[in-house]
Design a protein around this motif. Structure first.
Motif, PDB file in Angstrom:
ATOM      1  N   MET A   1       0.841  -1.209   0.000  1.00 29.02           N
ATOM      2  CA  MET A   1       0.000   0.000   0.000  1.00 29.02           C
ATOM      3  C   MET A   1       0.872   1.254   0.000  1.00 29.02           C
ATOM      4  SD  MET A   1      -3.152   0.929  -0.074  1.00 29.02           S
ATOM      5  CE  MET A   1      -4.223   2.292   0.290  1.00 29.02           C
ATOM      6  N   ILE A   2       1.836   1.290   0.890  1.00 30.22           N
ATOM      7  CA  ILE A   2       2.716   2.441   0.956  1.00 30.22           C
ATOM      8  C   ILE A   2       3.517   2.564  -0.334  1.00 30.22           C
ATOM      9  CG2 ILE A   2       4.713   3.454   2.129  1.00 30.22           C
ATOM     10  CD1 ILE A   2       3.694   2.243   4.713  1.00 30.22           C
ATOM     11  N   PHE A   3       3.995   1.428  -0.832  1.00 26.69           N
ATOM     12  CA  PHE A   3       4.766   1.432  -2.080  1.00 26.69           C
ATOM     13  C   PHE A   3       3.927   1.978  -3.228  1.00 26.69           C
ATOM     14  CE2 PHE A   3       6.080  -0.626  -6.033  1.00 26.69           C
ATOM     15  CZ  PHE A   3       7.414  -0.239  -6.090  1.00 26.69           C
ATOM     16  N   ASP A   4       2.652   1.593  -3.288  1.00 31.45           N
ATOM     17  CA  ASP A   4       1.760   2.081  -4.353  1.00 31.45           C
ATOM     18  C   ASP A   4       1.572   3.583  -4.254  1.00 31.45           C
ATOM     19  OD1 ASP A   4       1.483  -0.482  -5.288  1.00 31.45           O
ATOM     20  OD2 ASP A   4      -0.393  -0.871  -4.200  1.00 31.45           O
ATOM     21  N   ASP A   5       1.420   4.095  -3.041  1.00 29.81           N
ATOM     22  CA  ASP A   5       1.241   5.538  -2.846  1.00 29.81           C
ATOM     23  C   ASP A   5       2.487   6.307  -3.274  1.00 29.81           C
ATOM     24  OD1 ASP A   5      -1.279   5.080  -1.850  1.00 29.81           O
ATOM     25  OD2 ASP A   5      -0.660   5.122   0.258  1.00 29.81           O
ATOM     26  N   VAL A   6       3.646   5.777  -2.883  1.00 27.80           N
ATOM     27  CA  VAL A   6       4.898   6.430  -3.252  1.00 27.80           C
ATOM     28  C   VAL A   6       5.076   6.418  -4.767  1.00 27.80           C
ATOM     29  CG1 VAL A   6       7.414   6.273  -3.132  1.00 27.80           C
ATOM     30  CG2 VAL A   6       6.034   5.918  -1.061  1.00 27.80           C
ATOM     31  N   THR A   7       4.767   5.293  -5.397  1.00 27.51           N
ATOM     32  CA  THR A   7       4.889   5.176  -6.846  1.00 27.51           C
ATOM     33  C   THR A   7       3.961   6.143  -7.553  1.00 27.51           C
ATOM     34  OG1 THR A   7       5.471   2.832  -6.647  1.00 27.51           O
ATOM     35  CG2 THR A   7       4.720   3.592  -8.801  1.00 27.51           C
ATOM     36  N   ALA A   8       2.744   6.270  -7.025  1.00 32.65           N
ATOM     37  CA  ALA A   8       1.776   7.183  -7.629  1.00 32.65           C
ATOM     38  C   ALA A   8       2.270   8.628  -7.575  1.00 32.65           C
ATOM     39  CB  ALA A   8       0.428   7.058  -6.921  1.00 32.65           C
ATOM     40  N   VAL A   9       2.775   9.043  -6.416  1.00 30.32           N
ATOM     41  CA  VAL A   9       3.304  10.401  -6.271  1.00 30.32           C
ATOM     42  C   VAL A   9       4.523  10.587  -7.179  1.00 30.32           C
ATOM     43  CG1 VAL A   9       4.463  11.996  -4.695  1.00 30.32           C
ATOM     44  CG2 VAL A   9       2.445  10.718  -3.925  1.00 30.32           C
ATOM     45  N   TRP A  10       5.389   9.582  -7.197  1.00 32.39           N
ATOM     46  CA  TRP A  10       6.621   9.661  -7.999  1.00 32.39           C
ATOM     47  C   TRP A  10       6.304   9.868  -9.481  1.00 32.39           C
ATOM     48  CZ3 TRP A  10      11.633   9.148  -5.933  1.00 32.39           C
ATOM     49  CH2 TRP A  10      12.657   9.135  -6.882  1.00 32.39           C
ATOM     50  N   ASN A  11       5.347   9.088  -9.977  1.00 29.28           N
ATOM     51  CA  ASN A  11       4.996   9.171 -11.403  1.00 29.28           C
ATOM     52  C   ASN A  11       4.212  10.438 -11.727  1.00 29.28           C
ATOM     53  OD1 ASN A  11       6.246   6.711 -11.965  1.00 29.28           O
ATOM     54  ND2 ASN A  11       4.381   5.534 -11.534  1.00 29.28           N
ATOM     55  N   GLN A  12       3.286  10.794 -10.851  1.00 28.43           N
ATOM     56  CA  GLN A  12       2.442  11.952 -11.107  1.00 28.43           C
ATOM     57  C   GLN A  12       3.252  13.248 -11.184  1.00 28.43           C
ATOM     58  OE1 GLN A  12      -0.712  12.475  -8.262  1.00 28.43           O
ATOM     59  NE2 GLN A  12      -1.425  14.402  -9.170  1.00 28.43           N
TER      60      GLN A  12
ATOM     61  N   VAL B   1       2.758  14.229  -1.153  1.00 33.27           N
ATOM     62  CA  VAL B   1       3.806  14.820  -1.989  1.00 33.27           C
ATOM     63  C   VAL B   1       4.912  15.408  -1.106  1.00 33.27           C
ATOM     64  CG1 VAL B   1       4.328  16.562  -3.740  1.00 33.27           C
ATOM     65  CG2 VAL B   1       2.144  15.329  -3.797  1.00 33.27           C
ATOM     66  N   ILE B   2       4.515  16.079  -0.052  1.00 29.34           N
ATOM     67  CA  ILE B   2       5.497  16.678   0.861  1.00 29.34           C
ATOM     68  C   ILE B   2       6.374  15.601   1.488  1.00 29.34           C
ATOM     69  CG2 ILE B   2       5.792  17.998   2.995  1.00 29.34           C
ATOM     70  CD1 ILE B   2       3.133  19.413   2.319  1.00 29.34           C
ATOM     71  N   ILE B   3       5.756  14.533   1.947  1.00 28.29           N
ATOM     72  CA  ILE B   3       6.496  13.475   2.632  1.00 28.29           C
ATOM     73  C   ILE B   3       7.438  12.755   1.676  1.00 28.29           C
ATOM     74  CG2 ILE B   3       6.270  11.249   3.800  1.00 28.29           C
ATOM     75  CD1 ILE B   3       3.644  12.313   5.010  1.00 28.29           C
ATOM     76  N   VAL B   4       6.918  12.341   0.520  1.00 30.58           N
ATOM     77  CA  VAL B   4       7.733  11.590  -0.432  1.00 30.58           C
ATOM     78  C   VAL B   4       8.900  12.429  -0.945  1.00 30.58           C
ATOM     79  CG1 VAL B   4       7.763  10.471  -2.696  1.00 30.58           C
ATOM     80  CG2 VAL B   4       5.860  10.056  -1.132  1.00 30.58           C
ATOM     81  N   THR B   5       8.591  13.650  -1.374  1.00 31.71           N
ATOM     82  CA  THR B   5       9.653  14.510  -1.921  1.00 31.71           C
ATOM     83  C   THR B   5      10.646  14.909  -0.841  1.00 31.71           C
ATOM     84  OG1 THR B   5       8.024  15.394  -3.489  1.00 31.71           O
ATOM     85  CG2 THR B   5      10.116  16.565  -3.298  1.00 31.71           C
ATOM     86  N   GLY B   6      10.125  15.272   0.326  1.00 28.67           N
ATOM     87  CA  GLY B   6      11.011  15.672   1.418  1.00 28.67           C
ATOM     88  C   GLY B   6      11.938  14.553   1.854  1.00 28.67           C
ATOM     89  N   LEU B   7      11.383  13.347   1.971  1.00 27.70           N
ATOM     90  CA  LEU B   7      12.220  12.206   2.341  1.00 27.70           C
ATOM     91  C   LEU B   7      13.272  11.910   1.281  1.00 27.70           C
ATOM     92  CD1 LEU B   7       9.664   9.682   3.920  1.00 27.70           C
ATOM     93  CD2 LEU B   7      11.512  10.895   5.079  1.00 27.70           C
TER      94      LEU B   7
ATOM     95  N   LEU C   1      13.710  19.146  -7.266  1.00 25.41           N
ATOM     96  CA  LEU C   1      12.772  18.565  -6.308  1.00 25.41           C
ATOM     97  C   LEU C   1      12.058  19.629  -5.481  1.00 25.41           C
ATOM     98  CD1 LEU C   1      15.017  15.585  -5.196  1.00 25.41           C
ATOM     99  CD2 LEU C   1      12.899  15.445  -6.520  1.00 25.41           C
ATOM    100  N   GLY C   2      12.565  20.852  -5.522  1.00 25.54           N
ATOM    101  CA  GLY C   2      11.883  21.925  -4.803  1.00 25.54           C
ATOM    102  C   GLY C   2      10.536  22.267  -5.410  1.00 25.54           C
ATOM    103  N   ALA C   3      10.368  22.016  -6.718  1.00 30.57           N
ATOM    104  CA  ALA C   3       9.105  22.350  -7.386  1.00 30.57           C
ATOM    105  C   ALA C   3       7.940  21.504  -6.878  1.00 30.57           C
ATOM    106  CB  ALA C   3       9.271  22.207  -8.899  1.00 30.57           C
ATOM    107  N   PRO C   4       8.026  20.152  -6.898  1.00 33.16           N
ATOM    108  CA  PRO C   4       6.915  19.374  -6.358  1.00 33.16           C
ATOM    109  C   PRO C   4       6.739  19.571  -4.853  1.00 33.16           C
ATOM    110  CG  PRO C   4       8.762  17.936  -6.910  1.00 33.16           C
ATOM    111  CD  PRO C   4       9.058  19.281  -7.486  1.00 33.16           C
ATOM    112  N   LEU C   5       7.830  19.825  -4.149  1.00 31.41           N
ATOM    113  CA  LEU C   5       7.712  20.078  -2.713  1.00 31.41           C
ATOM    114  C   LEU C   5       6.922  21.357  -2.461  1.00 31.41           C
ATOM    115  CD1 LEU C   5       8.565  18.987   0.054  1.00 31.41           C
ATOM    116  CD2 LEU C   5      10.633  20.370  -0.118  1.00 31.41           C
TER     117      LEU C   5
END
Length: 212
Positions: A1-12, A179-185, A164-168
């Motif tokens: 589930m977490i992996f799917d969420d991260v992948t979705a944010v990454w691709n989007q 988006v904040i969590i994935v990009t920030g991490l 990476l500052g743009a999506p953040l």
């Protein structure tokens, strides 16, 4: 589930492309900072009477708020990558310059005496003794510059620098916690990786030259 969420944010938000942009700006800014910092450190060593005012001036720039500096650079350099890279250089110049200068002037007297005894000129001593012995300290300054550069490149997203500052920034404005969590991490992970690599190099140089 977490992996799917991260992948979705990454691709989007095209984080692969954004990462490439980010590392491009990071590499340019860090390379220029290191080259200028080492050259300036050597110049200050050769003209010691200017060292204190020059380092104090760089220290004063260091205390200037980074966001304010980015805004002030917009009328001069526009928006996007250029002012972001300039800001990175301004902030990263101090640790590299200071550590280079300190390393050059802190070589133990007995080492210098040994070099003089075997007939080395001052230029030879700088090239063959002072600079090699200073390498661990210079690496420490570069390590600090890496952290500064990574942070300011990220902040550059606010003025249209991309990376990476743009999506953040988008995540903050639109209140998108994923988006904040994935990009920030991811930015944090990159910073840790580069800092770790610099730390390993610093340790190797310390082992090689630290006992001189």
């Amino acid at each position: 589930m977490i992996f799917d969420d991260v992948t979705a944010v990454w691709n989007q938000f095209n984080l692969t492309e954004r990462t490439i942009e980010h590392l491009w700006m990071f590499s340019i800014a860090l390379t220029i900072s290191v080259i200028l910092g080492i050259i300036l450190g050597i110049i200050l060593y050769q003209h010691k009477k200017y060292a204190e005012p020059a380092l104090n001036g760089l220290n004063a720039l260091e205390t200037f708020p980074d966001m304010a500096l980015l805004v002030l650079l917009i009328p001069v350099a526009g928006i996007g990558e250029v002012p972001t890279i300039i800001a990175c250089i301004i902030y990263s110049l101090l640790p590299v310059t200071r550590n280079t200068y300190t390393g050059l002037v802190s070589v133990r007297p007995e080492i210098l005496e040994a070099g003089t005894a075997i007939g080395l000129t001052e230029a030879d001593i700088v090239r063959n003794i002072r600079i090699p012995v200073s390498l661990p300290m210079i690496a420490g300054g570069i390590r600090i510059a890496i952290v500064f550069t990574m942070g300011i490149v990220t902040l550059g997203g606010i003025i249209g620098a991309g990376g990476l500052g743009a999506p953040l920034q988008t995540g903050i404005v639109l209140l998108l916690p994923d988006v904040i969590i994935v990009t920030g991490l991811w930015v944090g992970i990159l910073a840790v990786i580069f800092d770790g690599c610099a730390g390993m190099i610093e340790k190797r140089l310390t082992v090689r030259y630290g006992e001189w």
